[in-house]
Motif scaffolding. Sequence first.
Motif, PDB file in Angstrom:
ATOM      1  N   ARG A  49      40.554  59.629  62.790  1.00 41.67           N
ATOM      2  CA  ARG A  49      40.816  61.046  62.497  1.00 41.67           C
ATOM      3  C   ARG A  49      41.956  61.573  63.370  1.00 41.67           C
ATOM      4  NH1 ARG A  49      37.394  62.046  58.691  1.00 41.67           N
ATOM      5  NH2 ARG A  49      38.479  63.991  58.315  1.00 41.67           N
ATOM      6  N   ARG A 101      28.598  57.419  49.933  1.00 42.93           N
ATOM      7  CA  ARG A 101      29.769  58.077  50.513  1.00 42.93           C
ATOM      8  C   ARG A 101      29.480  59.552  50.798  1.00 42.93           C
ATOM      9  NH1 ARG A 101      34.476  57.594  46.656  1.00 42.93           N
ATOM     10  NH2 ARG A 101      35.610  58.557  48.348  1.00 42.93           N
ATOM     11  N   ARG A 116      38.325  66.563  53.144  1.00 45.83           N
ATOM     12  CA  ARG A 116      36.943  66.884  53.487  1.00 45.83           C
ATOM     13  C   ARG A 116      36.857  67.909  54.608  1.00 45.83           C
ATOM     14  NH1 ARG A 116      37.270  63.516  50.108  1.00 45.83           N
ATOM     15  NH2 ARG A 116      35.729  62.015  49.396  1.00 45.83           N
ATOM     16  N   ASP A 117      37.894  67.949  55.444  1.00 45.43           N
ATOM     17  CA  ASP A 117      37.857  68.801  56.646  1.00 45.43           C
ATOM     18  C   ASP A 117      39.111  69.649  56.736  1.00 45.43           C
ATOM     19  OD1 ASP A 117      39.664  66.744  56.993  1.00 45.43           O
ATOM     20  OD2 ASP A 117      39.334  66.602  59.155  1.00 45.43           O
ATOM     21  N   ARG A 120      28.501  62.610  59.157  1.00 43.44           N
ATOM     22  CA  ARG A 120      29.166  62.079  60.350  1.00 43.44           C
ATOM     23  C   ARG A 120      29.283  63.166  61.411  1.00 43.44           C
ATOM     24  NH1 ARG A 120      34.507  61.683  56.857  1.00 43.44           N
ATOM     25  NH2 ARG A 120      35.211  63.811  57.090  1.00 43.44           N
ATOM     26  N   ARG A 170      42.523  56.182  52.954  1.00 43.05           N
ATOM     27  CA  ARG A 170      42.451  54.949  52.161  1.00 43.05           C
ATOM     28  C   ARG A 170      43.504  53.940  52.631  1.00 43.05           C
ATOM     29  NH1 ARG A 170      39.834  55.149  47.165  1.00 43.05           N
ATOM     30  NH2 ARG A 170      38.637  57.052  46.938  1.00 43.05           N
ATOM     31  N   THR A 186      44.936  64.078  51.158  1.00 44.36           N
ATOM     32  CA  THR A 186      44.735  63.452  52.472  1.00 44.36           C
ATOM     33  C   THR A 186      43.807  62.240  52.389  1.00 44.36           C
ATOM     34  OG1 THR A 186      42.873  64.895  53.057  1.00 44.36           O
ATOM     35  CG2 THR A 186      45.077  65.643  53.695  1.00 44.36           C
TER      36      THR A 186
HETATM   37  O1   DC Z   1      39.134  61.940  48.636  1.00 44.65           O
HETATM   38  P1   DC Z   1      38.967  60.402  48.683  1.00 44.65           P
HETATM   39  O2   DC Z   1      37.783  59.920  47.926  1.00 44.65           O
HETATM   40  O3   DC Z   1      40.232  59.712  48.274  1.00 44.65           O
HETATM   41  O4   DC Z   1      38.732  60.079  50.249  1.00 44.65           O
HETATM   42  C1   DC Z   1      38.468  58.773  50.702  1.00 44.65           C
HETATM   43  C2   DC Z   1      37.602  58.847  51.947  1.00 44.65           C
HETATM   44  O5   DC Z   1      38.346  59.408  53.016  1.00 44.65           O
HETATM   45  C3   DC Z   1      36.339  59.702  51.818  1.00 44.65           C
HETATM   46  O6   DC Z   1      35.162  58.899  51.735  1.00 44.65           O
HETATM   47  C4   DC Z   1      36.261  60.523  53.067  1.00 44.65           C
HETATM   48  C5   DC Z   1      37.561  60.325  53.765  1.00 44.65           C
HETATM   49  N1   DC Z   1      38.307  61.561  53.958  1.00 44.65           N
HETATM   50  C6   DC Z   1      38.044  62.282  55.094  1.00 44.65           C
HETATM   51  O7   DC Z   1      37.167  61.915  55.873  1.00 44.65           O
HETATM   52  N2   DC Z   1      38.774  63.396  55.374  1.00 44.65           N
HETATM   53  C7   DC Z   1      39.712  63.818  54.532  1.00 44.65           C
HETATM   54  N3   DC Z   1      40.416  64.912  54.838  1.00 44.65           N
HETATM   55  C8   DC Z   1      39.976  63.104  53.339  1.00 44.65           C
HETATM   56  C9   DC Z   1      39.239  61.982  53.073  1.00 44.65           C
END
Ligand code: DC
Length: 240
Positions: A124, A195, A145-146, A202, A56, A51
């Motif tokens: 989001r 990051r 992340r979520d 957040r 990105r 995701t």
């Molecule tokens: O996993 P990644 O490094 O490719 O993710 C890029 C950015 O996207 C990361 O800084 C946080 C965000 N992200 C997010 O907020 N929620 C997700 N489910 C996946 C990524």
Amino acid sequence: MEQNKKDIKNTVDKTNKNGIINIAIDGPAGSGKSTISRAVAKKMGIIYVDTGALYRTVALKLLAKKVKIENDSVEEILKTTKVELKFVKGEQKVFLDGTDVTDKIRTPDVSMTASSSSALPNVRKYLLNMQQSIAKENSVVMDGRDIGTVVLPNADIKIFLTASAECRAKRRWLELTQKGQNVTYEEVLKDQKERDYNDSHRKIAPLKPCEDSVIIDTTELSLEQSVEHLYNVIQNKLNK
Ligand code: DC
């Protein structure tokens, strides 16, 4: 592979959701999430969804439009933006307004913009439905992340993958330099810390383990060991 299919079949019967299995994997940048999740999905014969690639792709558009990273300006851009996720020979590809941008989303600029823009509610909201629909129709290993907290709160298994900050930065630095990018380890570590802070502080959907997550630290594990460990954890949970 036969054994794997048998393992999955045994577990599928227990999920009672038309045989669909959802595995949520969350964790910080560089924890090895994508590589490990992709390998585990392959071993199980199910789809891997990254995701982060969606966030990105949105960031790539925002960078191209030079838009200020704030909710209203971004909402305007998103009204005329089409992000698509497709699977070509089992590999995930991301499309921005009809163009395959899979190879354009891994630069430090895009990483940083994705981290700041992913904190915006409109970004989001824009991506939530897409992620949930894929998981509703397919068995997936989905990472982000979520995923366990917001996208798939009813996932069959939730994993939180982590590793020390130095170990994660070293892995990311190796990955970037092997792709020919000219960055130092110190720059990668600094960006990563920023990051990590953004992602976990957040207001909406911050990065954090769920109460029912299995926490796995891969600092001392090789890639092969991490995949094996994760696969065993998944099989054990599904067979309970
Ligand atoms: O996993 P990644 O490094 O490719 O993710 C890029 C950015 O996207 C990361 O800084 C946080 C965000 N992200 C997010 O907020 N929620 C997700 N489910 C996946 C990524």
